[in-house]
Design a protein around this motif. Structure first.
Motif, PDB file in Angstrom:
ATOM      1  N   LEU A  38       0.668  -1.393   0.093  1.00 24.34           N
ATOM      2  CA  LEU A  38      -0.129  -0.009  -0.034  1.00 24.34           C
ATOM      3  C   LEU A  38       1.014   0.926  -0.118  1.00 24.34           C
ATOM      4  O   LEU A  38       0.271   2.195  -0.878  1.00 24.34           O
ATOM      5  N   LEU A  71      -6.349  -2.121   0.500  1.00 26.34           N
ATOM      6  CA  LEU A  71      -6.548  -1.467   2.299  1.00 26.34           C
ATOM      7  C   LEU A  71      -8.000  -1.893   2.332  1.00 26.34           C
ATOM      8  O   LEU A  71      -8.059  -2.638   3.585  1.00 26.34           O
ATOM      9  N   ILE A 122     -13.912   0.737   5.520  1.00 26.41           N
ATOM     10  CA  ILE A 122     -13.362   0.724   4.535  1.00 26.41           C
ATOM     11  C   ILE A 122     -13.311  -1.343   4.104  1.00 26.41           C
ATOM     12  O   ILE A 122     -14.467  -0.975   2.863  1.00 26.41           O
ATOM     13  N   ARG A 128     -14.964   4.057  -2.211  1.00 24.93           N
ATOM     14  CA  ARG A 128     -13.098   4.513  -1.768  1.00 24.93           C
ATOM     15  C   ARG A 128     -13.085   5.544  -2.740  1.00 24.93           C
ATOM     16  O   ARG A 128     -12.521   5.392  -3.773  1.00 24.93           O
ATOM     17  N   PHE A 130      -9.574   7.802  -3.686  1.00 30.08           N
ATOM     18  CA  PHE A 130      -8.147   8.054  -3.174  1.00 30.08           C
ATOM     19  C   PHE A 130      -7.627   9.530  -3.382  1.00 30.08           C
ATOM     20  O   PHE A 130      -7.786  10.017  -4.573  1.00 30.08           O
ATOM     21  N   GLY A 141      -2.485  10.668  -0.070  1.00 27.13           N
ATOM     22  CA  GLY A 141      -2.318   9.621   1.307  1.00 27.13           C
ATOM     23  C   GLY A 141      -3.981   9.623   1.676  1.00 27.13           C
ATOM     24  O   GLY A 141      -3.732   8.628   3.020  1.00 27.13           O
ATOM     25  N   VAL A 143      -8.134   9.180   2.151  1.00 28.05           N
ATOM     26  CA  VAL A 143      -9.031   8.532   1.039  1.00 28.05           C
ATOM     27  C   VAL A 143     -10.707   8.567   2.022  1.00 28.05           C
ATOM     28  O   VAL A 143      -9.977   8.875   3.018  1.00 28.05           O
ATOM     29  N   THR A 160      -4.121   7.201   5.599  1.00 32.15           N
ATOM     30  CA  THR A 160      -3.862   6.060   5.630  1.00 32.15           C
ATOM     31  C   THR A 160      -2.068   6.243   6.081  1.00 32.15           C
ATOM     32  O   THR A 160      -1.890   4.852   6.332  1.00 32.15           O
ATOM     33  N   PHE A 163      -3.057   4.986   9.505  1.00 38.58           N
ATOM     34  CA  PHE A 163      -3.161   3.762   9.311  1.00 38.58           C
ATOM     35  C   PHE A 163      -2.104   2.411   9.750  1.00 38.58           C
ATOM     36  O   PHE A 163      -1.870   1.620   9.976  1.00 38.58           O
TER      37      PHE A 163
END
Length: 176
Positions: A38, A71, A122, A128, A130, A141, A143, A160, A163
Motif C-alpha cells: 500500500l 486497503l 473500509i 472509496r 483516494f 494518502g 481516502v 492511510t 492507519f
C-alpha cells in the motif's frame, strides 16, 4: 484463490486457543507485506508523476484496483487481529481519521475515526476515493470513504499513513 493467492497465504492454520477461530489466525507476515505494498503504491504515484516515466497508462489502468485491494485486505486482517485480544489493544482505539454521520437535518462536526472503526468503514464502504493534490498530480494518502449503516449515511476521511502506523503498533502490542 484470491487474486492469484491461496487462502493459506492470508491465514495460518494453527491452534490459536481463541474460541471461534477454528484454528485460523491472521498471517502477520502477509499483513506487513500488504502494508508495504500500500505504502509503495502511494509513494510510487508521486515518483511517476514527478519523472513522467511514460507508464501513466499502466498507472491509470491498475492503480485504483490495487489500492482498493490492498486497503480492503489490510482492513480485514487488522480487524481480525484487533478482535483476537480482550481487552482490545490500545492502538485499535487510536484515531486515523475523522467520521461524519450525515443527517438530513444537518451535518455534524465529526468525531475521531479509530483504527477499528476505520477497518470497518473500509470493509463496508460503498465508495472509496483516494484523494489527489489540488493540482491533480499525485495522491495525498487520504481516502474518502462513504457508506450507510442502519439507514444513516456516513462519510469517513482516512489518513492511510496514520492507519499503517497504527496497524504496525497493533502488531507490536500483540507480540508483547
Amino acid at each position: 484463490m484470491f487474486r492469484g493467492r491461496k487462502m493459506v497465504d492470508f491465514l495460518t492454520h494453527k491452534d490459536s486457543g481463541i474460541p471461534g477461530t477454528n484454528g485460523w489466525v491472521v498471517s502477520a507476515a502477509r499483513l506487513r507485506e500488504d502494508l508495504y505494498h500500500l505504502v509503495t503504491i502511494l509513494d510510487t504515484d508521486r515518483y511517476y508523476w514527478h519523472f513522467d516515466l511514460g507508464i501513466g497508462e499502466l498507472q491509470k489502468e491498475f492503480e485504483q484496483g490495487e489500492l482498493d485491494h490492498a486497503l480492503i485486505t489490510i482492513a480485514i486482517r487488522a480487524r481480525m487481529l484487533s478482535d483476537h485480544k480482550s481487552p482490545r489493544p490500545k492502538s485499535a482505539s487510536k484515531p486515523c481519521g475523522s467520521l461524519f454521520i450525515i443527517d438530513t437535518r444537518k451535518d455534524n462536526d465529526g468525531r475521531p475515526l479509530t483504527l477499528r472503526d476505520g477497518c470497518n468503514k473500509i470493509i463496508h464502504a460503498e465508495t472509496r476515493e483516494f484523494q489527489e493534490r489540488e493540482d491533480g498530480q499525485y495522491l495525498t494518502g487520504s481516502v474518502l470513504l462513504k457508506g450507510t449503516q442502519l439507514g444513516k449515511k456516513w462519510r469517513a476521511e482516512l489518513n492511510t499513513f496514520k492507519f499503517v502506523k497504527l496497524i504496525l503498533a497493533l502488531g507490536r502490542e500483540l507480540e508483547s
